[in-house]
Design a protein around this motif. Structure first.
Motif, PDB file in Angstrom:
ATOM      1  N   VAL A 190      21.535  45.259  59.892  1.00  0.00           N
ATOM      2  CA  VAL A 190      20.254  45.208  59.169  1.00  0.00           C
ATOM      3  C   VAL A 190      19.892  43.800  58.718  1.00  0.00           C
ATOM      4  O   VAL A 190      18.796  43.574  58.220  1.00  0.00           O
ATOM      5  CB  VAL A 190      20.211  46.154  57.933  1.00  0.00           C
ATOM      6  N   GLN A 191      20.827  42.876  58.881  1.00  0.00           N
ATOM      7  CA  GLN A 191      20.511  41.519  58.421  1.00  0.00           C
ATOM      8  C   GLN A 191      19.987  40.634  59.526  1.00  0.00           C
ATOM      9  O   GLN A 191      19.563  39.510  59.280  1.00  0.00           O
ATOM     10  CB  GLN A 191      21.755  40.881  57.819  1.00  0.00           C
ATOM     11  N   ARG A 192      20.084  41.133  60.779  1.00  0.00           N
ATOM     12  CA  ARG A 192      19.645  40.311  61.900  1.00  0.00           C
ATOM     13  C   ARG A 192      18.130  40.339  61.997  1.00  0.00           C
ATOM     14  O   ARG A 192      17.577  41.217  62.646  1.00  0.00           O
ATOM     15  CB  ARG A 192      20.261  40.819  63.193  1.00  0.00           C
ATOM     16  N   GLY A 193      17.475  39.389  61.384  1.00  0.00           N
ATOM     17  CA  GLY A 193      16.039  39.264  61.558  1.00  0.00           C
ATOM     18  C   GLY A 193      15.191  40.164  60.673  1.00  0.00           C
ATOM     19  O   GLY A 193      13.973  40.062  60.673  1.00  0.00           O
ATOM     20  N   LEU A 194      15.825  41.058  59.946  1.00  0.00           N
ATOM     21  CA  LEU A 194      15.050  41.976  59.098  1.00  0.00           C
ATOM     22  C   LEU A 194      14.829  41.335  57.723  1.00  0.00           C
ATOM     23  O   LEU A 194      15.786  41.100  56.997  1.00  0.00           O
ATOM     24  CB  LEU A 194      15.822  43.286  58.944  1.00  0.00           C
ATOM     25  N   PRO A 195      13.556  41.041  57.386  1.00  0.00           N
ATOM     26  CA  PRO A 195      13.305  40.453  56.064  1.00  0.00           C
ATOM     27  C   PRO A 195      13.827  41.386  54.966  1.00  0.00           C
ATOM     28  O   PRO A 195      13.709  42.606  55.089  1.00  0.00           O
ATOM     29  CB  PRO A 195      11.782  40.331  56.006  1.00  0.00           C
ATOM     30  N   ILE A 196      14.356  40.805  53.919  1.00  0.00           N
ATOM     31  CA  ILE A 196      14.999  41.611  52.883  1.00  0.00           C
ATOM     32  C   ILE A 196      14.004  42.582  52.235  1.00  0.00           C
ATOM     33  O   ILE A 196      14.362  43.703  51.877  1.00  0.00           O
ATOM     34  CB  ILE A 196      15.674  40.696  51.823  1.00  0.00           C
ATOM     35  N   GLN A 197      12.741  42.141  52.152  1.00  0.00           N
ATOM     36  CA  GLN A 197      11.742  43.036  51.564  1.00  0.00           C
ATOM     37  C   GLN A 197      11.573  44.301  52.409  1.00  0.00           C
ATOM     38  O   GLN A 197      11.344  45.381  51.883  1.00  0.00           O
ATOM     39  CB  GLN A 197      10.378  42.318  51.423  1.00  0.00           C
ATOM     40  N   GLU A 248      15.291  35.189  49.857  1.00  0.00           N
ATOM     41  CA  GLU A 248      15.965  36.048  50.836  1.00  0.00           C
ATOM     42  C   GLU A 248      17.335  36.426  50.292  1.00  0.00           C
ATOM     43  O   GLU A 248      17.748  35.924  49.238  1.00  0.00           O
ATOM     44  CB  GLU A 248      16.098  35.357  52.208  1.00  0.00           C
ATOM     45  N   TYR A 249      18.006  37.303  51.036  1.00  0.00           N
ATOM     46  CA  TYR A 249      19.260  37.851  50.515  1.00  0.00           C
ATOM     47  C   TYR A 249      20.194  38.120  51.686  1.00  0.00           C
ATOM     48  O   TYR A 249      19.832  38.847  52.614  1.00  0.00           O
ATOM     49  CB  TYR A 249      18.956  39.160  49.795  1.00  0.00           C
ATOM     50  N   LEU A 263      13.926  45.611  54.312  1.00  0.00           N
ATOM     51  CA  LEU A 263      15.144  46.410  54.132  1.00  0.00           C
ATOM     52  C   LEU A 263      15.001  47.291  52.896  1.00  0.00           C
ATOM     53  O   LEU A 263      15.271  48.495  52.930  1.00  0.00           O
ATOM     54  CB  LEU A 263      16.370  45.492  53.990  1.00  0.00           C
ATOM     55  N   PRO A 307      29.869  40.238  54.656  1.00  0.00           N
ATOM     56  CA  PRO A 307      30.056  39.029  55.451  1.00  0.00           C
ATOM     57  C   PRO A 307      28.795  38.646  56.241  1.00  0.00           C
ATOM     58  O   PRO A 307      27.960  39.493  56.510  1.00  0.00           O
ATOM     59  CB  PRO A 307      31.181  39.421  56.412  1.00  0.00           C
ATOM     60  N   PHE A 311      25.719  44.333  58.896  1.00  0.00           N
ATOM     61  CA  PHE A 311      25.455  43.232  59.821  1.00  0.00           C
ATOM     62  C   PHE A 311      24.158  43.468  60.567  1.00  0.00           C
ATOM     63  O   PHE A 311      23.325  42.590  60.692  1.00  0.00           O
ATOM     64  CB  PHE A 311      26.593  43.120  60.848  1.00  0.00           C
ATOM     65  N   LEU A 332      15.413  39.537  43.853  1.00  0.00           N
ATOM     66  CA  LEU A 332      14.044  39.250  44.281  1.00  0.00           C
ATOM     67  C   LEU A 332      13.129  39.059  43.078  1.00  0.00           C
ATOM     68  O   LEU A 332      12.279  38.181  43.066  1.00  0.00           O
ATOM     69  CB  LEU A 332      13.521  40.379  45.187  1.00  0.00           C
ATOM     70  N   GLU A 335      13.148  33.056  58.342  1.00  0.00           N
ATOM     71  CA  GLU A 335      12.279  34.001  57.665  1.00  0.00           C
ATOM     72  C   GLU A 335      11.550  33.347  56.487  1.00  0.00           C
ATOM     73  O   GLU A 335      10.393  33.644  56.220  1.00  0.00           O
ATOM     74  CB  GLU A 335      13.116  35.200  57.169  1.00  0.00           C
ATOM     75  N   ILE A 369      22.766  35.371  61.272  1.00  0.00           N
ATOM     76  CA  ILE A 369      22.125  35.926  60.079  1.00  0.00           C
ATOM     77  C   ILE A 369      21.559  34.792  59.228  1.00  0.00           C
ATOM     78  O   ILE A 369      20.419  34.841  58.774  1.00  0.00           O
ATOM     79  CB  ILE A 369      23.119  36.782  59.263  1.00  0.00           C
ATOM     80  N   ALA A 404      18.541  33.406  60.951  1.00  0.00           N
ATOM     81  CA  ALA A 404      17.404  34.324  60.868  1.00  0.00           C
ATOM     82  C   ALA A 404      16.783  34.309  59.476  1.00  0.00           C
ATOM     83  O   ALA A 404      15.559  34.287  59.324  1.00  0.00           O
ATOM     84  CB  ALA A 404      17.857  35.739  61.228  1.00  0.00           C
ATOM     85  N   LYS A 405      17.624  34.298  58.458  1.00  0.00           N
ATOM     86  CA  LYS A 405      17.099  34.333  57.087  1.00  0.00           C
ATOM     87  C   LYS A 405      16.402  33.006  56.739  1.00  0.00           C
ATOM     88  O   LYS A 405      15.370  33.003  56.065  1.00  0.00           O
ATOM     89  CB  LYS A 405      18.229  34.591  56.091  1.00  0.00           C
TER      90      LYS A 405
END
Lengths: 121, 295
Positions: free
Chosen positions: B159-166, A100-101, B168, A105, B157, A94, A117, A110, A113-114
């Protein structure tokens, strides 16, 4: 149609990513390492980069720093997609300018969604 | 599938996609891969594994995709949470300025992603909510899923569905291969088992109810009944959020769709709220769920 450069040394990951992103109406180009990717970006800047971390020649982190220094290199949305799943790597990505990250897998939802985002979809 | 085939598949998935399967996931593998074998005209999973062993790249890609799916995720569908941040909360903050108290009910909390998404969204508004008491109640029929919700521990898996990395990084801590919701977010949500078909009265009244992807499992009569009873526990200036595939149209006039706000409903002032006030004294005990700047 938006363009996405998929950078990964695994041909399987590139194929999975291509299939997912083509399904989301992206035009896909591929690179096997950071060096190839930076050359492609010099020729034509993509709208998005899906980026692996560990690759031969030039890794994803060095690619990202090089990309952000190129003219227009601040434009592409960069989404890391890597097995480097610890907080320290995420924070480093970041701070280097990743948008994004994705931790491997991954699956279509995912990725979708990313990409949503960061405003690519 | 033979144990040898399963071991081979596990190794392949780990090497080629990073996906790690535990010992007990053989049923999952069989249920996910059987359709692929059928589609490819293969006799069964043994033949499919044979193709993988011969490095059939197309088949490997199909298998990797099929194995990497999951159901629950944070900020599911995104739009309801945009409504929450941009429409619902500004209106409630204005309307409840005197009481400085807001009650939210997630009627199908499942494993906690929805209530925690709301809690994180609230935490991001903490400047506006300093000194407010915001309660989030999460209920579900299943005690088992609520145990998971309370623990707040999720796979990579999930935590990656729709959760912005920031978010997380900000609101979770990493525990091995899993991620746990931060204690201050967990403390904002109370969980209890509850059957939506039961008496809603003991829950008290709410300013906002998230009741998403529940009605789709009910027949028409039960949908009508649940919606009408929800109308009695939602404040007249409160809100109801339904799932993307759900509607009140043709079922009840107790709610009206907010213009241009998909899935967001307000109690219909013209329709009766008879009985609603009888619940007013039955609120849950006030808990220490203040979303204050200092927390």
């Amino acid at each position: 149609m938006k363009s996405c450069l998929v950078v990964d040394d695994s041909s399987v990951i590139r194929k999975v990513a291509r299939r997912i992103l083509e399904g989301l109406a992206f035009k896909i180009t591929e690179a096997e390492d950071g060096q190839q990717a930076i050359e492609q970006c010099r020729r034509e800047m993509p709208d998005a980069v899906l980026l692996d971390w560990n690759m031969p020649v030039m890794d994803g982190y060095d690619f990202l720093k090089a990309l952000r220094r190129l003219p227009g290199g601040d434009q592409p949305k960069v989404v890391f997609c890597t097995t480097e799943n610890d907080v320290a790597h995420i924070a480093r990505a970041l701070s280097a300018g990743a948008n994004e990250y994705i931790m491997k897998p991954f699956d279509k939802e995912i990725v979708e969604a990313k990409f949503q985002e960061v405003g690519l979809i | 599938m033979t144990p040898l085939d399963y071991d081979y598949l596990r190794r392949l998935l780990k090497e080629r996609s990073g996906l790690v399967l535990s010992d007990d996931k053989q049923y999952l593998v069989e249920s996910r891969l059987a359709p692929i074998a059928r589609k490819a005209g293969l006799a069964g999973l043994g033949e499919l594994i044979g193709k993988l062993r011969r490095a059939d790249e197309r088949m490997i890609v199909d298998v990797v995709e099929a194995m990497a799916t999951n159901e629950s995720f944070f900020f599911r569908d995104k739009i309801p949470f945009d409504h929450f941040r941009d429409t619902i909360m500004p209106a409630l903050i204005a309307a409840r300025a005197a009481q400085r108290r807001i009650r939210i009910w997630c009627a199908a909390a499942s494993t906690g992603q929805e209530p925690y998404s709301l809690a994180m969204a609230l935490k991001d508004m903490k400047v506006k909510l300093a000194g407010w008491r915001v309660e989030i109640l999460g209920t579900d029929l299943s005690v088992e899923v609520l145990e998971k919700a309370k623990a707040g521990i999720y796979s990579q898996f999930e935590v990656q569905r729709g959760l912005p990395i920031q978010m997380l990084v900000k609101y979770f801590s990493q525990i091995g291969d899993t991620w746990q919701v931060a204690p201050e977010i967990r403390a904002m949500v109370q969980y209890r088992p509850f059957n939506l078909l039961g008496d809603l009265g003991p829950l008290g009244s709410f300013d906002l109810v998230f009741c998403r992807n529940v009605l789709i499992y009910f027949d028409q009569g039960r949908k009508i009944d649940v919606l009408n009873r929800l109308a009695r526990v939602i404040e007249p200036d409160g809100y109801l959020v339904l799932g993307a595939a759900e509607t009140v149209v043709g079922l009840t006039d107790a709610f009206k769709l907010m213009p241009d706000k998909r899935g967001l409903y307000a109690p219909n002032a013209a329709a009766t709220r008879a009985g609603g006030s009888s619940f007013a004294g039955a609120r849950l005990p006030r808990s220490d769920l203040t979303v204050a700047g200092g927390r």
